[in-house]
Design a protein around this motif. Structure first.
Motif, short mmCIF file in Angstrom:
data_model
loop_
_atom_site.label_atom_id
_atom_site.label_comp_id
_atom_site.label_asym_id
_atom_site.label_seq_id
_atom_site.Cartn_x
_atom_site.Cartn_y
_atom_site.Cartn_z
N TYR A 52 -7.65 1.47 -5.80
CA TYR A 52 -7.32 2.89 -5.72
C TYR A 52 -8.44 3.59 -4.99
O TYR A 52 -9.61 3.42 -5.31
N ARG A 91 -9.61 7.42 -2.93
CA ARG A 91 -9.34 8.83 -2.65
C ARG A 91 -10.48 9.38 -1.81
O ARG A 91 -11.65 9.17 -2.14
N THR A 127 0.86 -1.19 0.00
CA THR A 127 0.00 0.00 0.00
C THR A 127 0.88 1.23 0.00
O THR A 127 1.86 1.31 0.76
N ARG A 128 0.53 2.20 -0.86
CA ARG A 128 1.31 3.43 -0.94
C ARG A 128 0.46 4.55 -1.51
O ARG A 128 -0.60 4.32 -2.07
N ARG A 129 0.95 5.77 -1.35
CA ARG A 129 0.31 6.95 -1.93
C ARG A 129 0.81 7.14 -3.35
O ARG A 129 2.00 6.98 -3.63
N ARG A 130 -0.11 7.45 -4.25
CA ARG A 130 0.27 7.70 -5.64
C ARG A 130 -0.64 8.80 -6.19
O ARG A 130 -1.81 8.60 -6.39
N ARG A 157 -13.63 4.87 -4.94
CA ARG A 157 -12.80 3.67 -4.84
C ARG A 157 -13.01 2.80 -6.07
O ARG A 157 -14.14 2.64 -6.54
N ARG A 212 -11.80 12.96 0.30
CA ARG A 212 -11.68 14.39 0.62
C ARG A 212 -12.84 14.75 1.54
O ARG A 212 -13.99 14.50 1.20
N GLY A 254 -2.07 11.48 -4.98
CA GLY A 254 -3.28 11.80 -4.21
C GLY A 254 -4.21 10.62 -3.96
O GLY A 254 -5.22 10.77 -3.29
N TRP A 255 -3.91 9.47 -4.48
CA TRP A 255 -4.71 8.26 -4.28
C TRP A 255 -3.95 7.28 -3.39
O TRP A 255 -2.73 7.26 -3.38
N ARG A 256 -4.69 6.46 -2.67
CA ARG A 256 -4.08 5.35 -1.93
C ARG A 256 -4.17 4.13 -2.84
O ARG A 256 -5.26 3.69 -3.22
N GLU A 257 -3.01 3.61 -3.22
CA GLU A 257 -2.93 2.46 -4.12
C GLU A 257 -2.57 1.23 -3.30
O GLU A 257 -1.69 1.27 -2.44
#
Length: 153
Positions: free
Chosen positions: A65, A67, A28-31, A83, A69, A33-36
């Protein structure tokens, strides 16, 4: 962030039963502005669902993916979430059969006052498989539940 899991489950709701072994890894990582989340999972499952029964071995690759807000993480009065999930297996690549499934979901929150909010949610799902009845119940889509609106012909 890397994570690993190993699961043995015996879920037996009234409509189906299964015996499932799952092991896998997830990154899992940030890409942008999205969490991938990228995953590889091996799943062995024996199942009975309706008149369908069988045993499957699946090596499943997946990506999701997400996001979000919002103006407040605990009690948002304005916010959106999106998602997208994709996963599949290919027959003869450590799997008994091929499938591909996609899920898309979205949620919007809007406040109407200090203690009132409106929430709207949508989910869309699609399964591609030439042998759907051989898929275990943990991978099938079932309608129902307390957050579901259904339409019948």
């Amino acid at each position: 962030r890397r994570s690993f899991r190993a699961v043995y489950a015996l879920p037996n709701p009234t409509s189906r039963s299964s015996r499932t072994w799952i092991t896998g890894a997830r990154l899992t990582r940030r890409r942008v502005g999205w969490r991938e989340a990228l995953s590889l999972t091996y799943q062995h499952e024996g199942f009975d669902v309706g008149v369908d029964q069988g045993t499957t071995n699946l090596f499943i690759g997946g990506a999701s993916y997400e996001r979000t807000r919002s103006n407040n993480r605990i009690f948002p009065t304005r916010g959106v979430r999106a998602r997208f999930d994709f996963e599949g297996a290919r027959e003869h690549v450590l799997s008994d059969q091929s499938f591909f499934r996609m899920l898309a979901s979205g949620k919007v929150v809007r406040g109407l006052g200090p203690r009132t909010r409106v929430l709207a949610r949508i989910d869309a799902r699609h399964m591609f498989s030439s042998q759907f009845r051989r898929l275990p119940p943990t991978l099938r889509f079932f309608a129902g539940g307390d957050q579901s609106l259904r339409r019948f012909a």
